[in-house]
Design an enzyme around this catalytic site. Structure first.
Site, PDB file in Angstrom:
ATOM      1  CD  GLU A   4     -23.550  -8.695  -5.502  1.00  0.00           C
ATOM      2  OE1 GLU A   4     -23.187  -8.666  -6.700  1.00  0.00           O
ATOM      3  OE2 GLU A   4     -23.081  -7.918  -4.656  1.00  0.00           O
ATOM      4  CG  ASP A   5     -21.065  -9.390  -9.755  1.00  0.00           C
ATOM      5  OD1 ASP A   5     -21.170  -9.412  -8.504  1.00  0.00           O
ATOM      6  OD2 ASP A   5     -20.380  -8.550 -10.344  1.00  0.00           O
ATOM      7  CG  ASP A  26     -14.040 -12.238  -3.584  1.00  0.00           C
ATOM      8  OD1 ASP A  26     -13.620 -13.395  -3.479  1.00  0.00           O
ATOM      9  OD2 ASP A  26     -13.295 -11.273  -3.818  1.00  0.00           O
ATOM     10  CG  PHE A  58      -9.552 -11.033 -10.701  1.00  0.00           C
ATOM     11  CD1 PHE A  58     -10.042 -10.295  -9.629  1.00  0.00           C
ATOM     12  CD2 PHE A  58      -9.808 -10.586 -11.992  1.00  0.00           C
ATOM     13  CE1 PHE A  58     -10.769  -9.136  -9.839  1.00  0.00           C
ATOM     14  CE2 PHE A  58     -10.532  -9.429 -12.209  1.00  0.00           C
ATOM     15  CZ  PHE A  58     -11.011  -8.695 -11.141  1.00  0.00           C
ATOM     16  NE  ARG A 100     -18.746  -3.579 -16.154  1.00  0.00           N
ATOM     17  CZ  ARG A 100     -18.616  -3.741 -14.833  1.00  0.00           C
ATOM     18  NH1 ARG A 100     -18.982  -4.869 -14.262  1.00  0.00           N
ATOM     19  NH2 ARG A 100     -18.125  -2.786 -14.089  1.00  0.00           N
TER      20      ARG A 100
HETATM   21  P1  IMP Z   1     -17.077  -8.964  -1.942  1.00  0.00           P
HETATM   22  O1  IMP Z   1     -15.617  -9.184  -1.691  1.00  0.00           O
HETATM   23  O2  IMP Z   1     -17.876 -10.206  -1.673  1.00  0.00           O
HETATM   24  O3  IMP Z   1     -17.571  -7.767  -1.197  1.00  0.00           O
HETATM   25  O4  IMP Z   1     -17.216  -8.670  -3.508  1.00  0.00           O
HETATM   26  C1  IMP Z   1     -17.383  -7.385  -3.930  1.00  0.00           C
HETATM   27  C2  IMP Z   1     -17.394  -7.189  -5.398  1.00  0.00           C
HETATM   28  O5  IMP Z   1     -16.057  -7.325  -5.868  1.00  0.00           O
HETATM   29  C3  IMP Z   1     -18.213  -8.133  -6.261  1.00  0.00           C
HETATM   30  O6  IMP Z   1     -19.568  -7.780  -6.336  1.00  0.00           O
HETATM   31  C4  IMP Z   1     -17.524  -7.917  -7.589  1.00  0.00           C
HETATM   32  O7  IMP Z   1     -18.030  -6.752  -8.215  1.00  0.00           O
HETATM   33  C5  IMP Z   1     -16.090  -7.701  -7.204  1.00  0.00           C
HETATM   34  N1  IMP Z   1     -15.305  -8.942  -7.356  1.00  0.00           N
HETATM   35  C6  IMP Z   1     -14.972  -9.819  -6.402  1.00  0.00           C
HETATM   36  N2  IMP Z   1     -14.245 -10.850  -6.913  1.00  0.00           N
HETATM   37  C7  IMP Z   1     -14.144 -10.598  -8.237  1.00  0.00           C
HETATM   38  C8  IMP Z   1     -13.514 -11.302  -9.348  1.00  0.00           C
HETATM   39  O8  IMP Z   1     -12.895 -12.385  -9.235  1.00  0.00           O
HETATM   40  N3  IMP Z   1     -13.637 -10.707 -10.561  1.00  0.00           N
HETATM   41  C9  IMP Z   1     -14.296  -9.533 -10.760  1.00  0.00           C
HETATM   42  N4  IMP Z   1     -14.893  -8.856  -9.773  1.00  0.00           N
HETATM   43  C10 IMP Z   1     -14.813  -9.375  -8.515  1.00  0.00           C
HETATM   44 MG    MG Z   2     -20.193  -6.106  -8.011  1.00  0.00          MG
END
Ligand code: IMP
Ligand code: MG
Length: 178
Positions: free
Chosen positions: A100-101, A104, A153, A166
């Site tokens: 995963e990148d 969050d 962010f 990206r």
């Molecule tokens: P989750 O909130 O853990 O479900 O994160 C879902 C997705 O939101 C991640 O895989 C990212 O693609 C995107 N995301 C969450 N936080 C950031 C951020 O700070 N920058 C860019 N993308 C984000």
């Molecule tokens: Mg993502």
């Protein structure tokens, strides 16, 4: 590359810091899977592609590279996720490493893990480039992680803001007012 200077960005992780960390992760993962016949590296489209490719070049264990595409209804952190591109590989009885990148809220990862575990992999682990533990809604395990960041962010190294940034070689805080 973004050539114009962008005053809305503040560098948090340099390209050098990222490379050093990816090298360490590659060594650790290679050591942990040294006895495995092969692993399946699953990159989550699209953000984790950059990290996955760099990480894969540091692996000394044989791997199959595959991709899973997801899209979230009602905003990225709603937790309502749909698969837009499924794996091509059958992961039953395979060692799977989900890459995963960023984790969050954890909602996306939680959905993915539930979806993958029912396919009966031999093992299922997670490697995330970034972790924002302060934002967690669901408690999800990250077996390997690059960096922990505070609740901001961020863009770059695969992470986007409306599909932009990206390709930045570093990670920057994106000022959303700017
Ligand atoms: P989750 O909130 O853990 O479900 O994160 C879902 C997705 O939101 C991640 O895989 C990212 O693609 C995107 N995301 C969450 N936080 C950031 C951020 O700070 N920058 C860019 N993308 C984000
Ligand atoms: Mg993502």
């Amino acid at each position: 590359m973004e050539k114009k200077e962008d005053h809305s960005l503040e560098v948090l992780l340099t390209a050098e810091q990222i490379t050093a960390k990816v090298n360490i992760l590659g060594e650790t993962i290679s050591r942990d899977y040294a006895d495995a016949y092969e692993i399946v590296l699953v990159a989550v489209l699209r953000g984790s592609v950059y990290f996955t490719v760099d990480l894969s070049r540091q692996l000394s264990v044989p791997f199959i590279l595959d991709f899973i595409g997801i899209s979230s209804y009602g905003g990225s952190s709603s937790g309502v996720v749909r698969i837009t591109k499924d794996l091509d590989v059958n992961i039953a009885q395979k060692h799977v490493l989900l890459v995963e990148d960023i984790v969050d809220t954890g909602l996306t990862l939680n959905y993915l893990l539930k979806n993958l575990i029912i396919r009966n992999p031999l093992s299922l682990k997670v490697c995330t480039f970034l972790d924002m533990p302060g934002r967690r809604i669901v408690d999800v395990p990250a077996d390997y992680k690059g960096f922990e960041l505070p609740d901001v962010f961020v863009v770059g190294y695969g992470l986007d803001y409306h599909e932009r940034y990206r390709n930045l070689p570093y990670v920057a805080k994106k000022n959303l007012e700017g």
